[in-house]
Scaffold this active site. Structure first.
Site, PDB file in Angstrom:
ATOM      1  N   HIS A 134       0.832  -1.207   0.000  1.00 58.89           N
ATOM      2  CA  HIS A 134       0.000   0.000   0.000  1.00 58.89           C
ATOM      3  C   HIS A 134       0.868   1.258   0.000  1.00 58.89           C
ATOM      4  O   HIS A 134       0.633   2.194  -0.775  1.00 58.89           O
ATOM      5  CB  HIS A 134      -0.921  -0.022   1.222  1.00 58.89           C
ATOM      6  N   GLU A 135       1.876   1.283   0.852  1.00 60.99           N
ATOM      7  CA  GLU A 135       2.734   2.462   0.938  1.00 60.99           C
ATOM      8  C   GLU A 135       3.520   2.678  -0.363  1.00 60.99           C
ATOM      9  O   GLU A 135       3.697   3.814  -0.818  1.00 60.99           O
ATOM     10  CB  GLU A 135       3.683   2.339   2.125  1.00 60.99           C
ATOM     11  N   HIS A 138       1.484   4.460  -2.923  1.00 64.26           N
ATOM     12  CA  HIS A 138       1.475   5.918  -2.758  1.00 64.26           C
ATOM     13  C   HIS A 138       2.661   6.534  -3.492  1.00 64.26           C
ATOM     14  O   HIS A 138       2.543   7.590  -4.111  1.00 64.26           O
ATOM     15  CB  HIS A 138       1.538   6.281  -1.269  1.00 64.26           C
ATOM     16  N   GLU A 206      -6.267   7.027  -0.830  1.00 62.77           N
ATOM     17  CA  GLU A 206      -6.152   5.854   0.038  1.00 62.77           C
ATOM     18  C   GLU A 206      -6.821   4.640  -0.609  1.00 62.77           C
ATOM     19  O   GLU A 206      -6.264   3.532  -0.603  1.00 62.77           O
ATOM     20  CB  GLU A 206      -6.767   6.133   1.407  1.00 62.77           C
TER      21      GLU A 206
END
Length: 292
Positions: A134-135, A138, A206
């Site tokens: 997930h990070e 980003h 997100e």
């Protein structure tokens, strides 16, 4: 998904239109307030964006690590970054018991991904992988830049509103073409509207990072399971984080306990993160059968 990307574009365009409209109303057709507000916003937010990696590490009490210090975690990031076609980021760990993580940096070549010690000790390997995927999404989606653009516009609008209010208080009444009540209303409501759009942009990114993470590792279950644990443990293990830094984390470290089954809540509109229950639902719909 394309829908989230389109939504982000529409929201940023809306913020751009809002700043022009507010400048026209509060500036009386002059570009002076727009120019001053934009310049101030660019200086403040631009500096934070350019030095975001150093500022985030310091604010989070994190330290960069080498492979020798945490080989399993470091190698996990390396594999995920290679799979995502990203340069190897700086890997960091924060000595905090709350399970959480963040990514920052002005571009993929200057990226930092950080996990708290609580994340590494409380979650399974697959769950940690889901969080770090997930990070990295980003980073890949350049969400730090998108968030900085949204913050700059919101800051500019707030500055214009403040200048307009001061103008009305100290000499603005002499302008025959101005409507003090209307200008006061715009000065109060415009920053609120800008903040609402900024928060909506953050929530949209997100969701997009969640989707990208599930695609990167081939399933949404590890991240969904990780979010379930983080939601519970974050309430038990407070984290001292500046409000301005809270939006970087995968789960808002300052979020108050709230029922995931609750009805409409105005606070959700001002939240940087979507409801955790909704994120989990979407992730599990991508792959309804959990991987054991």
């Amino acid at each position: 998904m394309f829908t989230n990307t389109l939504k982000t574009g529409v929201l940023l365009a809306g913020m751009g239109g809002l700043i022009v409209a507010v400048a026209g109303i509060l500036g009386g057709g002059s570009s002076a307030s727009l120019t001053i507000g934009v310049v101030l916003a660019l200086v403040m937010v631009g500096g934070s964006y350019w030095f975001s990696d150093k500022l985030a590490l310091k604010a989070g009490g994190a330290r960069p690590i080498t492979r020798e210090q945490a080989p399993e975690f470091y190698d996990m990031i390396a594999r995920l970054a290679e799979r995502a076609d990203l340069p190897m980021p700086t890997v960091a760990i924060a000595d905090n018991p709350q399970p959480n993580a963040f990514a920052t940096g002005r571009n993929p070549n200057h990226a930092v991904v950080c996990a708290t010690q609580g994340l590494l000790s409380s979650l399974s390997r697959d769950e940690v992988e889901g969080v770090m995927a997930h990070e990295l999404m980003h980073v890949k989606h350049r969400d730090i830049l998108i968030g900085s653009v949204a913050a700059a516009i919101a800051t500019a609008i707030s500055y214009m509103a403040q200048m307009a209010m001061f103008s009305q208080m100290f000499g603005g009444r002499d302008r025959r073409d101005s409507n003090p009540v209307a200008m006061l209303a715009v000065a109060i409501l415009a920053p609120v509207a800008a903040t609402l759009i900024q928060m909506a942009v953050s929530r949209s990114r997100e969701y997009e990072a969640d989707r990208g993470a599930a695609e990167l590792i081939g399933t949404g279950e590890p991240l969904a399971s990780a979010l379930e644990k983080i939601e519970v443990l974050a309430k038990q293990r407070p984290m001292a984080v500046q409000p301005a830094q809270a939006s970087m984390y995968i789960h808002n470290p300052l979020a108050e306990a709230r029922s995931s089954q609750g009805g409409p809540n105005m606070s959700k509109m001002f939240s940087t993160h979507p409801p955790t229950a909704e994120r989990i639902r979407r992730l599990r719909e991508m792959n309804p059968s959990p991987i054991v």
